[in-house]
Design an enzyme around this catalytic site. Structure first.
Site, short mmCIF file in Angstrom:
data_model
loop_
_atom_site.label_atom_id
_atom_site.label_comp_id
_atom_site.label_asym_id
_atom_site.label_seq_id
_atom_site.Cartn_x
_atom_site.Cartn_y
_atom_site.Cartn_z
N GLY A 81 -3.05 -11.07 5.09
CA GLY A 81 -2.80 -12.19 6.00
C GLY A 81 -3.82 -12.24 7.13
O GLY A 81 -4.32 -11.21 7.58
N ARG A 145 -5.00 -11.39 -1.44
CA ARG A 145 -4.06 -10.27 -1.52
C ARG A 145 -4.17 -9.50 -2.84
O ARG A 145 -3.23 -8.82 -3.23
CB ARG A 145 -2.63 -10.79 -1.34
N ASP A 176 -1.09 -1.62 3.40
CA ASP A 176 -1.29 -1.57 1.95
C ASP A 176 -2.77 -1.63 1.58
O ASP A 176 -3.24 -0.89 0.72
CB ASP A 176 -0.55 -2.73 1.27
N LYS A 202 -5.85 -3.98 10.59
CA LYS A 202 -5.54 -5.39 10.86
C LYS A 202 -4.10 -5.70 10.54
O LYS A 202 -3.59 -5.19 9.55
CB LYS A 202 -6.45 -6.25 9.96
N THR A 203 -3.41 -6.43 11.29
CA THR A 203 -2.19 -7.17 10.96
C THR A 203 -1.49 -7.63 12.23
O THR A 203 -1.35 -6.86 13.18
CB THR A 203 -1.16 -6.39 10.07
N ASP A 205 1.47 -8.09 12.37
CA ASP A 205 2.83 -7.53 12.34
C ASP A 205 2.98 -6.33 13.28
O ASP A 205 4.10 -5.97 13.65
CB ASP A 205 3.20 -7.08 10.92
P1 FBP Z 1 -0.37 -8.75 6.47
O1 FBP Z 1 0.54 -7.59 6.30
O2 FBP Z 1 -1.20 -9.00 5.29
O3 FBP Z 1 -1.18 -8.66 7.74
O4 FBP Z 1 0.59 -10.01 6.60
C1 FBP Z 1 0.93 -10.67 7.74
C2 FBP Z 1 1.92 -11.77 7.44
O5 FBP Z 1 1.62 -12.83 8.34
C3 FBP Z 1 3.40 -11.37 7.55
O6 FBP Z 1 3.86 -11.40 8.88
C4 FBP Z 1 4.06 -12.39 6.67
O7 FBP Z 1 5.30 -11.96 6.18
C5 FBP Z 1 3.06 -12.56 5.56
O8 FBP Z 1 1.79 -12.28 6.12
C6 FBP Z 1 3.05 -13.94 4.98
O9 FBP Z 1 2.26 -13.96 3.85
P2 FBP Z 1 1.41 -15.18 3.31
O10 FBP Z 1 0.20 -15.27 4.16
O11 FBP Z 1 1.04 -14.74 1.93
O12 FBP Z 1 2.25 -16.39 3.39
#
Ligand code: FBP
Length: 553
Positions: A81, A145, A176, A202-203, A205
């Protein structure tokens, strides 16, 4: 003349990120003691014989003459993400590579990890880089991803890197993706192919953090963006006085985003998934917690308020967790389920496979929510909690409970609710000064780790509540952060996720103040938008989470 950039975009393009002193001139490495994984040491060591136990590294200023380094090429991948600041990691990496040797080249793999496997890339030259300095988004090379886990993918990577003369790959990703970076580093060492792999945390979250990584990048900007929106909603609620706003916030399993936004905006209720689990709460008890606040405020004549809901809440309600685990195991590589046509057939199939208790729970859920629980998992086996509309489920249940209380005259208020989901609004925001500086430093750090021949490391920058010049840069072996977890029905080595620590200062602050925030004597805060220019206490402050965590040290 048409304008292609806003005045702020133009100003930000010229912003020079602040950096730790150690990264400002010649750099050398100081190695610490050998490390161990956070848990399951024997298994992790067996799986990573070449990258296990390496020392933590600190980058320090180098005295004397610059060391000559032969030119080398690097490839960079954005994984998962989007998170504000990703472009600055790449800009920092590029600038440091050029400082190390102006002949060094940087290639970007397009569309995430699949770019490496499929040989899709672009050279990132000065003019490309200049377009993306201090900007949000991952559009410079795109993200994806795809999970790097098959030896065939790794071998393709070797072929592609050899063709481009790439000596190292930088993977900018979450827990991951960095786990995969380590698997790749280990494989390349086993193969003795000379390709190094370095990760960057990065994230949005905020769940990639530990003793070594104080925070993941993007969390700061995303939370400040959401907190601004929540503050605006609170001002609207306080003006119109007619709606309860149920606001779900991204963050996957962890509630860090919800907690940080609560610390910034002081909503009437903020649910924390980790607390719900620790108290073994049922869905009804969670609803009751909300209803109590709604009733108390209604008794004081206030039929409005704000409620923050972490997107992963549903997974933390124990009975729901069992149900989701059963669904995960059942759906993993289940072609029979995938082939079924229509919602009803799928629902019947699921019901026939669940244990009695999970089946009862599954049947009790609104059909829409039950269906959302069976949607495809992401490539890492995670439920896509962003697609489960928990805020709507809670609104429905609160409404029902209030109707019962109304019948017995225990509630006489009016309840009108609106639902919101904030996630995509903040993931590509223009990075705050904090994220712009932090990311640029992370990119620089990655370049120095590569130049020193390191692999299987994640770039780190710490001391983050101090001014940037006092930050400390270095590297942490990825294996140090790993433990064994169940994924796709099998035990796998993964970087340990950091959920909200109920004994940590940020949660304790919330717990100590939430009764005041629920109270009719309003204590909303309206944080306002991120500021880029002005006094440092307005523009450069890190998150409240980081400040509270570090005020304890
Ligand atoms: P990452 O763990 O890849 O940084 O994801 C962040 C995130 O924004 C989460 O908060 C959310 O649940 C997910 O990506 C949403 O996924 P997508 O971008 O595939 O809709």
């Amino acid at each position: 003349m048409t304008m292609t950039k806003s005045p702020l975009q133009v100003a930000r393009a010229a912003y020079q990120p602040k950096m730790p002193v150690a990264l400002q001139g010649q750099v050398s490495l100081k190695e610490g003691a050998k490390t161990q994984s956070v848990a399951d040491q024997e298994e992790i060591q067996k799986l990573f014989p070449n990258t296990y136990g390496m020392p933590v590294i600190e980058l320090v200023p180098q005295e004397g003459e610059a060391t000559q380094v032969a030119p080398f090429n690097v490839g960079v991948i954005l994984s998962g993400g989007q998170a504000p600041g990703g472009h600055n990691v790449i800009c920092g990496l590029f600038d440091a590579l050029k400082r190390i040797n102006p002949e060094n080249k940087l290639y970007g793999f397009l569309g995430g990890p699949s770019g490496l496997v499929e040989g899709k890339y672009a050279e990132l030259t000065e003019d490309v880089i200049d377009e993306y300095r201090n900007t949000g988004g991952f559009d410079i090379i795109g993200s994806g991803r795809t999970k790097l886990e098959e030896t065939e993918q790794f071998d393709n990577g070797i072929k592609v890197c050899n063709e481009l003369g790439i000596k190292a790959i930088v993977i900018i990703g979450g827990d991951d993706s960095n786990t995969n970076a380590c698997v790749l580093a280990e494989y390349y060492l086993q193969k003795n192919c000379g390709i190094q792999v370095i990760g960057c945390p990065k994230t949005i979250d905020g769940d990639l953090k530990n003793e070594m990584i104080e925070t993941s990048f993007g969390f700061d900007t995303a939370c400040k963006t959401f907190a601004e929106l929540i503050g605006n909603i609170q001002r609207d609620a306080n003006s119109a006085k007619k709606y309860w706003h149920f606001i779900r916030l991204m963050g996957r399993s962890a509630s860090h985003i919800a907690l940080e936004c609560a610390l910034q905006a002081q909503p009437n209720v903020c649910l924390i998934s980790e607390e719900v689990e620790a108290k073994n709460m049922t869905l009804n008890e969670v609803v009751e917690q909300i209803v109590e606040v709604v009733v108390a405020r209604a008794n004081a004549g206030l039929n409005f308020g704000t409620i923050l809901i972490p997107e992963g809440l549903i997974e933390f309600i124990p009975a729901m967790r069992v149900l989701i685990q059963e669904l995960n195991d059942m759906l993993a590589e289940n072609e029979e389920f995938a082939a079924l046509e229509g919602d009803d057939a799928k629902r019947e199939y699921v019901k026939s496979k669940l244990t009695a208790a999970s089946c009862d729970l599954y049947r009790s859920l609104p059909k829409g929510i039950a269906k959302q629980l069976t949607l495809d998992r992401d490539p890492h086996g995670n439920v896509m909690v962003s697609q489960i509309e928990t805020e709507k489920l809670l609104i429905e249940m609160v409404q029902k409970r209030l109707a019962q209380l109304k019948a017995t005259k225990e509630y006489t208020g009016k309840f009108a609710a609106l639902n919101h989901f904030f996630g995509y609004e903040g993931r590509c925001a223009m990075p705050s000064n904090f994220d712009a500086d932090y990311c640029y430093s992370l990119g620089n750090t990655a370049a120095h780790l590569i130049a020193a021949g390191k692999t299987g490391y994640m770039a780190l920058v710490k001391n983050l509540t101090k001014p940037a010049s006092e930050w400390v840069a270095g590297g942490v072996p990825v294996t140090m952060m790993m433990n064994m977890e169940r994924r796709h029905g099998k035990m796998k080595p993964v970087i340990q996720k950091a959920l909200v620590d109920l004994n940590g200062a940020p949660f304790k602050y919330l717990a100590a103040h939430r009764a005041d925030w629920a109270d009719p004597q309003l204590s909303y805060i309206y944080p306002g938008p991120i500021q880029y220019y002005g006094p440092s206490e307005v523009c450069d402050q890190p998150t409240r989470t980081l400040m509270l965590e570090q005020s304890n040290n």
